[in-house]
Design an enzyme around this catalytic site. Sequence first.
Site, PDB file in Angstrom:
ATOM      1  N   GLY B 191     -43.876 -23.571  14.226  1.00 48.74           N
ATOM      2  CA  GLY B 191     -43.078 -24.281  15.231  1.00 48.74           C
ATOM      3  C   GLY B 191     -41.577 -24.111  15.085  1.00 48.74           C
ATOM      4  O   GLY B 191     -40.802 -24.930  15.554  1.00 48.74           O
ATOM      5  N   GLY B 192     -41.148 -23.043  14.432  1.00 48.98           N
ATOM      6  CA  GLY B 192     -39.707 -22.769  14.272  1.00 48.98           C
ATOM      7  C   GLY B 192     -38.987 -22.645  15.601  1.00 48.98           C
ATOM      8  O   GLY B 192     -37.793 -22.887  15.694  1.00 48.98           O
ATOM      9  N   GLU B 193     -39.733 -22.306  16.635  1.00 44.98           N
ATOM     10  CA  GLU B 193     -39.122 -22.186  17.967  1.00 44.98           C
ATOM     11  C   GLU B 193     -39.177 -23.494  18.732  1.00 44.98           C
ATOM     12  O   GLU B 193     -38.850 -23.561  19.906  1.00 44.98           O
ATOM     13  CB  GLU B 193     -39.809 -21.071  18.766  1.00 44.98           C
ATOM     14  CG  GLU B 193     -39.351 -19.682  18.365  1.00 44.98           C
ATOM     15  CD  GLU B 193     -39.623 -19.364  16.904  1.00 44.98           C
ATOM     16  OE1 GLU B 193     -40.774 -19.526  16.467  1.00 44.98           O
ATOM     17  OE2 GLU B 193     -38.684 -18.991  16.174  1.00 44.98           O
ATOM     18  N   THR B 261     -40.175 -22.805   8.763  1.00 49.68           N
ATOM     19  CA  THR B 261     -41.629 -23.054   8.748  1.00 49.68           C
ATOM     20  C   THR B 261     -42.324 -22.065   7.810  1.00 49.68           C
ATOM     21  O   THR B 261     -41.695 -21.164   7.264  1.00 49.68           O
ATOM     22  CB  THR B 261     -42.219 -22.980  10.161  1.00 49.68           C
ATOM     23  OG1 THR B 261     -41.821 -21.748  10.736  1.00 49.68           O
ATOM     24  CG2 THR B 261     -41.719 -24.145  10.985  1.00 49.68           C
ATOM     25  N   TRP B 263     -45.739 -20.207   7.779  1.00 47.41           N
ATOM     26  CA  TRP B 263     -47.036 -19.814   8.340  1.00 47.41           C
ATOM     27  C   TRP B 263     -47.578 -18.511   7.773  1.00 47.41           C
ATOM     28  O   TRP B 263     -48.439 -17.880   8.372  1.00 47.41           O
ATOM     29  CB  TRP B 263     -46.919 -19.745   9.858  1.00 47.41           C
ATOM     30  CG  TRP B 263     -45.713 -19.015  10.332  1.00 47.41           C
ATOM     31  CD1 TRP B 263     -44.445 -19.546  10.463  1.00 47.41           C
ATOM     32  CD2 TRP B 263     -45.613 -17.640  10.697  1.00 47.41           C
ATOM     33  NE1 TRP B 263     -43.579 -18.568  10.900  1.00 47.41           N
ATOM     34  CE2 TRP B 263     -44.272 -17.391  11.046  1.00 47.41           C
ATOM     35  CE3 TRP B 263     -46.533 -16.587  10.762  1.00 47.41           C
ATOM     36  CZ2 TRP B 263     -43.822 -16.147  11.452  1.00 47.41           C
ATOM     37  CZ3 TRP B 263     -46.086 -15.348  11.171  1.00 47.41           C
ATOM     38  CH2 TRP B 263     -44.739 -15.136  11.514  1.00 47.41           C
ATOM     39  N   ASN B 281     -37.450 -18.786   9.965  1.00 51.02           N
ATOM     40  CA  ASN B 281     -36.097 -18.823  10.511  1.00 51.02           C
ATOM     41  C   ASN B 281     -35.567 -20.241  10.675  1.00 51.02           C
ATOM     42  O   ASN B 281     -36.316 -21.170  10.929  1.00 51.02           O
ATOM     43  CB  ASN B 281     -36.077 -18.137  11.883  1.00 51.02           C
ATOM     44  CG  ASN B 281     -36.970 -18.836  12.893  1.00 51.02           C
ATOM     45  OD1 ASN B 281     -38.185 -18.746  12.815  1.00 51.02           O
ATOM     46  ND2 ASN B 281     -36.400 -19.570  13.823  1.00 51.02           N
ATOM     47  N   ASP B 323     -33.581 -13.855  13.786  1.00 49.56           N
ATOM     48  CA  ASP B 323     -34.969 -14.297  13.669  1.00 49.56           C
ATOM     49  C   ASP B 323     -35.755 -13.477  12.648  1.00 49.56           C
ATOM     50  O   ASP B 323     -36.897 -13.095  12.894  1.00 49.56           O
ATOM     51  CB  ASP B 323     -35.696 -14.294  15.024  1.00 49.56           C
ATOM     52  CG  ASP B 323     -37.105 -14.892  14.919  1.00 49.56           C
ATOM     53  OD1 ASP B 323     -37.270 -15.845  14.133  1.00 49.56           O
ATOM     54  OD2 ASP B 323     -38.012 -14.402  15.590  1.00 49.56           O
TER      55      ASP B 323
END
Lengths: 135, 602
Positions: B191-193, B261, B263, B281, B323
């Site tokens: 969920g970094g974005e 995050t 992942w 990021n 990113d």
Amino acid sequence: MHRVILAAALACASAAVVLAEDKAGTVKTELYTVVDGYKVDGNTMKGFRTWRAAACDRCHGANQEGLVGPSLIASLKVLTKDEFKTTVVEGRLEKGMVAFKTSQQVMDNLDNLYAYLKGRSDGAITRTKVEELKE
Amino acid sequence: MKCTYKQVVFSLALATTPLAAFANADVEKLTADPKNWAMQAGDMYNQRYSKLKQVNDSNVNKLQVAWMFSTGVLRGHEGSPLVIGDMMYLHSPFPNKVFAMDLNTNKIVWKYEPKQDPAVIPQMCCDTVNRGLAYGEGKVILQQADSTLVALDAKTGKVVWSVKNGDPKLGAVNTNAPHIFKDKVITGISGGEWGVRGFVAAYNLKDGKMAWKGYSVGPDEEMLIDPNTTTTWADGKVTPVGADSSLKTWKEDQWKIGGGTTWGWYSYDKALNLMYYGTGNPSTWNPAQRPGDNKWSMTIFARDVDTGKAKWVYQMTPYDEWDFDGINEMILADINVKGKATKALVHFDRNGFGYTLDRTNGALLVAEKYDPKVNWATHVDMKSGRPQVVAKYSTAQNGPDVNTKGVCPAALGSKDQQPAAYSPDTKLFYVPTNHVCMDYEPFAVEYTAGQPYVGATLSMYPAPGSHGGMGNFIAWDAGAGKIVYSIPEKFSVWSGALATAGNLVFYGTLEGYIKAIRKSDGKELWKFKTPSGIIGNVFTYEHKGKQYVGVFSGIGGWAGIGMAAGLEKDTDGLGAVGGYRELNQYTDLGGSLTVFAIPGGN
């Protein structure tokens, strides 16, 4: 991504009524005003900003050409404005299209977003990134 | 590329009951037997190496399809099944089905399909992928997309326990595989974005109770960082991080929605009792909104598995402007580094540098480009450990609303999550890579909970002035920091590699080929076209005396998205158009497993 092929095949069904094409390079419709393909009226500019902020591009492509979501260049040739709004507000969750009803910015700018995307779809806005028209 | 946000609930629990030793022992025993494929990487070191050699460089050309299985799910299929004895456990992308298959009969013994709110689908940045299951002590662990972590009884598929790891409404979703180290199930968050604040959490394998949770960014206590004993590489030596090492590097409260995050794939060294992983990021992608180094995003973490305490950290990309998530796997290997026997950690970062560190203390030993086209930094300064950024490619120096062109690698990285393999026979690493560059234009965004928080427009294309393809498969010497051989690929290689004692390395391609190359020199010995593009990881096992090699195919993931991005690319006509456009001539969606063997007796 298979959608892109589909979308490309769909091409042209309707185009906005051009109210005026007064001087070279200016397109004026009931939705938007575009000069030289990238200078747009204030509301259409807000539509572009909303498009970017809501990150529609991550699914529909940087140039609306389609990714996991369909090409909106093609879609907006067939979708009505009401269908557009319903899709954006309610989403199609099972299919991966976001419901934007909780996004204040999108809700406040549905018409502007439509104007910008319709301008892209009509071919009147020739660049993804637009600038505000200075009167 | 993504992350999540959750309230701080953290407890330090020291769990060293005798039971603890068992779980570790179970997985350890299972992975020691090469007939199984008992962890996603085959072992706890993330080596993706198999001792099996019935299939080898002299007979691999006879490899044929033994059987196939459709998951019934479209979209990207990452990870691989697990094999424990006579049983195979398979997973699928959203809706995250799990199948338990008896390899004697190919019959589905049980199937589990969770009920998940479809609203999570669009909350996933890069397709609805899932990187697979974990197995330990008779339990199959599934990390669902909606962040629920479930333990299933391996015999029946019944839920033993289930916990909520994040809030998908805020963009905290999961794609990573859970990992079992010792008596814990370790998982992260995506969920970094979405401005999710990254963490790694440990749950007891026994009952699902949270044992500890360590954030990537924020106050020391919440990161489980001790200012005096947690160290980092600075000024040419291992140095304590000091107080508020993260907070000092963020503007105001930006860290609360700061990303980092987790992942990727995690690894574990039992002797050191340390687990290793990378953080992603910082949020947003617009660097102007978050001046500072944004610690400890883009960082390698070494944590004590019992307590979660951070032993050391090393930040690869301070103040990310591209990113370049640091989540790629950490491979543990005992190798010679510049002539010295070393307990090494090797990491191929998205930023295009291949790092070799001393895994006992985080000392930086090697940092070299593993794609010669990498241009955003000239080199990594070995004293400070910092990349030397080239001004022209700095999206921060160029500023918001300016399109910074020709940055290599693209945000996809020189490599993304697709895991590399290590062979103890050759002491080399076999790395699936991307050969893609980008234009990156950041812009201001406002944070709204649960809405994407991206703030940059990107376009990606094959590395200019190269072979025109978008990928390479390389062999890498991590002791010297040098490419040993490089095989050009038409598309990004987004499939996890497998090295075997049979002098072979396997990998898949986006067109859908699974390939076997000779480990020693990279010569292609065999290939087979599977039903769809491959973004899954190749695995191998032995059943009834015969060796099998398998891989998921099913195009999708960020690679799939990246590909489609090029399909109608109208901006730069140069090398850009060719590569991506052609993918639809090879493949379409569809998830299936293909398993190969050499027919007849061996």
